[in-house]
Design an enzyme around this catalytic site. Structure first.
Site, PDB file in Angstrom:
ATOM      1  CB  CYS A 182       2.626   4.387   4.013  1.00 57.26           C
ATOM      2  SG  CYS A 182       1.804   3.867   5.590  1.00 57.26           S
ATOM      3  CG  HIS A 210      -0.061  -0.054   2.345  1.00 60.75           C
ATOM      4  ND1 HIS A 210       0.745  -1.114   2.849  1.00 60.75           N
ATOM      5  CD2 HIS A 210       0.137   1.238   3.411  1.00 60.75           C
ATOM      6  CE1 HIS A 210       1.316  -0.800   4.112  1.00 60.75           C
ATOM      7  NE2 HIS A 210       1.026   0.597   4.387  1.00 60.75           N
TER       8      HIS A 210
END
Ligand SMILES: NC(=O)c1ccc[n+]([C@@H]2O[C@H](COP(=O)([O-])OP(=O)(O)OC[C@H]3O[C@@H](n4cnc5c(N)ncnc54)[C@H](O)[C@@H]3O)[C@@H](O)[C@H]2O)c1
Ligand SMILES: [Zn+2]
Ligand SMILES: [Zn+2]
Length: 364
Positions: free
Chosen positions: A164, A59
């Site tokens: 992130c 992610h």
């Protein structure tokens, strides 16, 4: 294309050929540039958090746009982008009240794209898209809302970390806790995300930034990002030591950046009267933190969580890029290990065993 697929919890990822359908309306196909080895994916590999299996995880990503579906206007083929793992719908109650990181439509369509379907499959077997990113693969199909354009001169590795760990860590310090100048700060867990909480605290002119970890190497590394003191929780009681370092009071702001009920208790206990404890780490599902209820009242402590650093990606990621380019944030130096997609299982073993800085999967 080649992808790393999670079929069963607690089993290695399987590196194999899978199919990726072209982008539908409002979607974008991206060639993966770099993918970060974040602990959040490990929680899913270990079954401490659950998703739809089989899944392509990953992610924390950057890449280059290859193709766009109908109606896409904000990016075009050739654009370099940072991916958001919370692409947001722009219409739900959270999106319209300034909290796009909590988007309802994103949450209710976890593992799929916004229309509830998947572009990833192997023959008839559908494969889910973790965080609507699924970057442990050579290509991705993502919602347009998950694409944040970034200039040519930002390296892919740096752009991926902004996807992130940098946004989460810096956002936790700046946007969520809103550290005030001169404060004392303690950070429990100084890995990829914790280092960025430390940088965020430095950015906010905290006077004392205490790094707490059980890995001596991680503590030493943290001093390069602004930690002024370090506490090895393996060798001494971290709560007593943080109190000692803050005149017996505890820190004004504390952060939990490992992910367990126990470290939440530790971070909460080391906050001073009237202090704030921000929880960043993702504890295993069902894990509990035991907080003595009356302390919330008698000491007016604040205990809160932050998801994605409480960031509004389309506004805050470009700001983070600006801070990187003007030398206020060091991001290149966070990358300590590089791997190819074939070595992703080793990359996750190293996260648990070596754990200094951040590992990155680089794509040719
Ligand atoms: N809130 C969010 O949106 C968000 C985003 C990204 C990551 N996360 C979570 O943040 C956490 C940290 O992620 P990361 O990628 O930086 O992980 P990491 O493995 O790089 O870092 C974790 C650090 O915690 C240390 N640690 C372990 N046990 C400890 C203890 N008892 N006391 C002090 N330190 C201890 C480890 O030595 C390591 O340095 C994970 O739980 C991850 O899932 C949350
Ligand atoms: Zn992450
Ligand atoms: Zn929304």
């Amino acid at each position: 294309m080649k992808a790393a697929v999670l079929y069963e919890y607690n089993e290695p990822l399987v590196i194999e050929e899978v199919e990726l359908d072209p982008p539908k309306a409002g979607e974008v196909q991206v060639k993966t540039g770099a993918a970060g080895v974040c602990r959040s994916d490990l929680h899913f590999m270990k079954g401490q958090a659950r998703t739809i299996l089989p899944a392509v995880l990953g992610h924390e990503a950057s890449g280059t746009v290859e193709a766009v579906g109908e109606g896409v206007t904000t990016v075009k083929p050739g654009d370099r982008i940072i991916l958001s793992f919370v692409p947001n719908c722009g219409r739900c109650q959270y999106c319209t009240t300034g909290r796009p990181n909590l988007c309802d439509l994103h949450a209710s369509t976890a593992g799929t794209l916004f229309d509830g379907t998947m572009r990833l499959h192997k023959g008839d077997q559908r494969i889910s898209h973790f965080g609507k990113v699924a970057c442990f693969a050579e290509h991705m199909v993502v919602p347009e809302a998950g694409c944040i354009p970034v200039s040519e001169d930002v390296p892919m590795e740096v752009a991926c970390l902004i996807g992130c760990s940098v946004t989460t860590g810096v956002g936790a310090a700046v946007l969520n806790a809103q550290i005030t100048p001169g404060s004392s700060v303690a950070v429990v867990g100084c890995g990829g995300v914790g280092l960025n909480v430390i940088q965020g605290a430095r950015l906010m002119n905290a006077s004392k930034v205490i790094a707490v970890d059980i890995n001596e190497g991680a503590l030493e590394f943290a001093t390069k990002f602004g930690a002024t003191d370090s506490v090895n929780a393996k060798h001494e009681d971290p709560v007593a030591r943080v109190k000692e370092l803050t005149g017996g009071q505890g820190a004004d702001y504390t952060f939990e950046v490992f992910g367990s009920g126990e470290t939440v208790e530790t971070a909460y206990a080391m906050a001073r009267k009237g202090g704030t404890c921000t929880v960043v780490g993702i504890a295993p599902q069902g894990d509990q933190a035991n907080i003595e209820a009356v302390t919330l009242v008698r000491s007016e402590k604040v205990l809160k969580g932050t998801y994605y650093g409480s960031a509004r990606c389309h506004v805050d990621m470009p700001r983070i890029v600006d801070m990187y380019q003007s030398g206020k944030l060091s991001i290149d130096d966070i990358v300590t290990r590089r791997y190819s997609l074939d070595d992703i299982n080793e990359a996750y073993e190293d996260l648990d065993n070596i754990g200094i800085g951040r590992g990155v999967i680089v794509f040719p």
